[in-house]
Scaffold this active site. Structure first.
Site, short mmCIF file in Angstrom:
data_model
loop_
_atom_site.label_atom_id
_atom_site.label_comp_id
_atom_site.label_asym_id
_atom_site.label_seq_id
_atom_site.Cartn_x
_atom_site.Cartn_y
_atom_site.Cartn_z
N GLY A 36 0.84 -1.20 0.00
CA GLY A 36 0.00 0.00 0.00
C GLY A 36 0.87 1.25 0.00
O GLY A 36 0.64 2.20 -0.75
N ARG A 59 -4.70 4.72 14.67
CA ARG A 59 -3.68 4.64 13.61
C ARG A 59 -3.59 5.97 12.85
O ARG A 59 -2.52 6.42 12.49
CB ARG A 59 -4.02 3.50 12.62
CG ARG A 59 -3.95 2.13 13.21
CD ARG A 59 -2.55 1.70 13.56
NE ARG A 59 -1.74 1.30 12.41
CZ ARG A 59 -0.41 1.31 12.41
NH1 ARG A 59 0.27 1.71 13.47
NH2 ARG A 59 0.25 0.93 11.33
N LYS A 206 1.28 -18.65 -10.07
CA LYS A 206 2.00 -18.15 -8.90
C LYS A 206 1.63 -18.96 -7.65
O LYS A 206 2.49 -19.28 -6.82
CB LYS A 206 1.68 -16.66 -8.69
CG LYS A 206 2.63 -16.00 -7.73
CD LYS A 206 2.46 -14.50 -7.68
CE LYS A 206 3.33 -13.93 -6.56
NZ LYS A 206 2.89 -12.62 -6.10
N ASN A 210 4.17 -21.13 -5.36
CA ASN A 210 4.19 -20.89 -3.93
C ASN A 210 3.95 -22.20 -3.15
O ASN A 210 4.65 -22.49 -2.19
CB ASN A 210 3.09 -19.85 -3.62
CG ASN A 210 3.12 -19.41 -2.18
OD1 ASN A 210 2.99 -20.22 -1.28
ND2 ASN A 210 3.28 -18.11 -1.95
N SER A 274 8.33 -15.89 1.65
CA SER A 274 7.48 -14.99 2.44
C SER A 274 6.80 -15.76 3.58
O SER A 274 6.65 -15.23 4.69
CB SER A 274 6.43 -14.33 1.54
OG SER A 274 5.72 -15.32 0.83
N GLU A 286 -0.77 -16.64 4.93
CA GLU A 286 -1.92 -16.62 4.01
C GLU A 286 -2.23 -18.05 3.52
O GLU A 286 -2.72 -18.24 2.41
CB GLU A 286 -1.64 -15.66 2.85
CG GLU A 286 -1.55 -14.21 3.32
CD GLU A 286 -1.32 -13.18 2.20
OE1 GLU A 286 -2.15 -12.27 2.03
OE2 GLU A 286 -0.29 -13.29 1.51
P1 NAP Z 1 1.25 -5.71 5.12
O1 NAP Z 1 2.59 -5.04 5.05
O2 NAP Z 1 0.94 -6.61 6.28
O3 NAP Z 1 0.15 -4.58 5.01
C1 NAP Z 1 -1.22 -4.83 5.14
C2 NAP Z 1 -1.84 -3.55 5.69
O4 NAP Z 1 -3.25 -3.69 5.65
C3 NAP Z 1 -1.45 -3.26 7.14
O5 NAP Z 1 -0.90 -1.97 7.19
C4 NAP Z 1 -2.77 -3.32 7.88
O6 NAP Z 1 -2.92 -2.36 8.89
C5 NAP Z 1 -3.73 -2.97 6.77
N1 NAP Z 1 -5.12 -3.34 7.05
C6 NAP Z 1 -5.65 -4.56 7.28
N2 NAP Z 1 -6.96 -4.47 7.50
C7 NAP Z 1 -7.28 -3.16 7.40
C8 NAP Z 1 -8.49 -2.41 7.54
N3 NAP Z 1 -9.65 -3.01 7.81
N4 NAP Z 1 -8.45 -1.07 7.36
C9 NAP Z 1 -7.27 -0.44 7.10
N5 NAP Z 1 -6.10 -1.08 6.97
C10 NAP Z 1 -6.11 -2.43 7.11
O7 NAP Z 1 1.01 -6.59 3.81
P2 NAP Z 1 1.76 -6.51 2.39
O8 NAP Z 1 3.09 -7.16 2.51
O9 NAP Z 1 1.66 -5.14 1.84
O10 NAP Z 1 0.84 -7.51 1.55
C11 NAP Z 1 -0.43 -7.16 1.02
C12 NAP Z 1 -0.79 -8.26 0.01
O11 NAP Z 1 0.15 -8.18 -1.08
C13 NAP Z 1 -0.65 -9.69 0.58
O12 NAP Z 1 -1.63 -10.52 0.06
C14 NAP Z 1 0.74 -10.12 0.12
O13 NAP Z 1 0.86 -11.53 0.00
C15 NAP Z 1 0.79 -9.45 -1.26
N6 NAP Z 1 2.16 -9.20 -1.76
C16 NAP Z 1 3.07 -8.57 -0.96
C17 NAP Z 1 4.36 -8.33 -1.46
C18 NAP Z 1 5.41 -7.62 -0.63
O14 NAP Z 1 6.56 -7.52 -1.09
N7 NAP Z 1 5.12 -7.10 0.54
C19 NAP Z 1 4.69 -8.74 -2.76
C20 NAP Z 1 3.72 -9.36 -3.55
C21 NAP Z 1 2.45 -9.60 -3.03
P3 NAP Z 1 -2.09 -2.35 10.26
O15 NAP Z 1 -0.73 -1.81 9.89
O16 NAP Z 1 -2.87 -1.42 11.11
O17 NAP Z 1 -2.06 -3.78 10.72
#
Ligand code: NAP
Length: 327
Positions: A36, A59, A206, A210, A274, A286
């Site tokens: 995000g 937050r 993918k 995985n 991951s 996940e």
């Molecule tokens: P992350 O760092 O854990 O971020 C998820 C965010 O969502 C957290 O900040 C969390 O808030 C927020 N959240 C959850 N519920 C919410 C709600 N109801 N309202 C507002 N915010 C909310 O996860 P990520 O690594 O970005 O991964 C996101 C997805 O992308 C996953 O499915 C992952 O497998 C995929 N992905 C990630 C990567 C990577 O490199 N990171 C690469 C490819 C794919 P809090 O901070 O308050 O907990």
């Protein structure tokens, strides 16, 4: 993989660009986590309107106490003053980037439902399969665009993300193959992407990669390269996963699966998967949207895949033993 093409891009003049940005729809970004923040900062840097939706007032207050969101790229940190809000802010949402984990997506969308205009567009960044269909079923009139990304990022502090792996994001809509006009926002923001007419095939492929790698790295407590010592087990899993992909109507995702799995294990030998990292950091995995989804799909097709099933059971046992959620 067949069937993808990049969105066409006609260069903008400076005045075209200014006008384009004025007309741009705001990107609401749900979740200030790794992906995000990676998207929000790049869009904001390009002058595209962005608003960040945070979990709650606590937050939001923490976020507003700082200067904005920080992107660390090539060792350099830049901070962007993206506007934050809570899910119950009154403004309508036309375009939403869903950047939470797969297990949070449905609840997060339910909370935002009153703000989503009927024909809202959602971009779903979740890994695995299952959460995208669940969200699409919640919002039958919205356009849900599925994404599969090879970009990598991690948080090294609150409101701060490190761009760790440059990659690509494929976007697609199995129901409407026409690419949306806002792909131009991604061009302007320098987010490498392509519109894909076979996004489900990409997501299945993918998922299969995985399933063949990540759970074993947790069970053997090793880096990806450690699986070179378990080649027979990996090969057996690839055989079963290929059978599943054929049965699920995804034969293109099964092509040379084992070769690609072996290539990935070799190319990423020094990396921790991951899922390994989630377990090592006592975070929820996940699993339900990866191996769990694969096992459920096999059951739906009345397909017996004993090694995949056993892998799922071993992983669930491991999570239970560590006191982590099993779903
Ligand atoms: P992350 O760092 O854990 O971020 C998820 C965010 O969502 C957290 O900040 C969390 O808030 C927020 N959240 C959850 N519920 C919410 C709600 N109801 N309202 C507002 N915010 C909310 O996860 P990520 O690594 O970005 O991964 C996101 C997805 O992308 C996953 O499915 C992952 O497998 C995929 N992905 C990630 C990567 C990577 O490199 N990171 C690469 C490819 C794919 P809090 O901070 O308050 O907990």
């Amino acid at each position: 993989m067949p069937g993808h093409y990049s969105g066409s891009f006609v260069p903008f003049t400076v005045s075209d660009l200014a006008e384009y940005k004025l007309m741009s729809t705001t990107w609401h970004i749900l979740g200030a986590g790794s992906l995000g923040t990676l998207w929000a900062t790049r869009l904001a840097r390009a002058g595209v309107p962005v608003r960040l939706i945070l979990r709650d007032e606590t937050r939001l207050a923490s976020y507003q106490a700082g200067n904005g969101l920080t992107l660390v790229e090539h060792g350099e940190a830049h901070t962007y003053p993206v506007i934050g809000e809570t899910p119950d802010s009154p403004t309508p949402i036309h375009r939403l980037l869903v950047a939470c984990k797969a297990y949070d997506a449905q609840a997060a969308i339910a909370q935002l439902q009153p703000r989503l205009v009927p024909d809202a567009e959602l971009i779903l960044l979740q890994n695995g399969l299952g959460s995208q269909d669940a969200v699409a079923a919640q919002l039958p009139l919205a356009r849900c665009i599925f994404a599969s990304s090879t970009e990598g990022a991690f948080r090294d502090g609150d409101w701060r993300v490190v761009f760790a792996g440059h990659g690509y994001t494929w976007l697609g809509d199995a129901r409407h193959p026409t690419p949306p006009l806002w792909l131009d926002d991604l061009h302007i923001a320098g987010i490498p992407h392509a519109w894909s007419t076979d996004i489900l095939t990409r997501l299945w492929r993918k998922l299969a990669l995985n399933c063949a790698i990540n759970p074993l790295t947790v069970l053997y407590q090793c880096r990806n390269g450690g699986l070179q010592n378990h080649r027979c087990e990996v090969a057996t899993l690839c055989g079963e996963l290929s059978e599943l992909l054929e049965c699920a109507g995804q034969p293109a995702a099964a092509l040379d699966l084992q070769d690609e799995v072996e290539r990935v294990i070799h190319a990423t030998a020094a990396n921790y998967s991951s899922m390994y990292q989630d377990v090592a950091n006592a975070r929820r995995t996940e699993i339900s949207y990866l191996l769990g989804y694969a096992c459920q799909a096999a059951a739906r097709h009345q397909l017996k895949l004993p090694h995949l099933q056993q892998l799922h059971e071993r992983l669930v046992d491991e999570l239970r033993a560590r006191g982590l959620p099993r779903d």
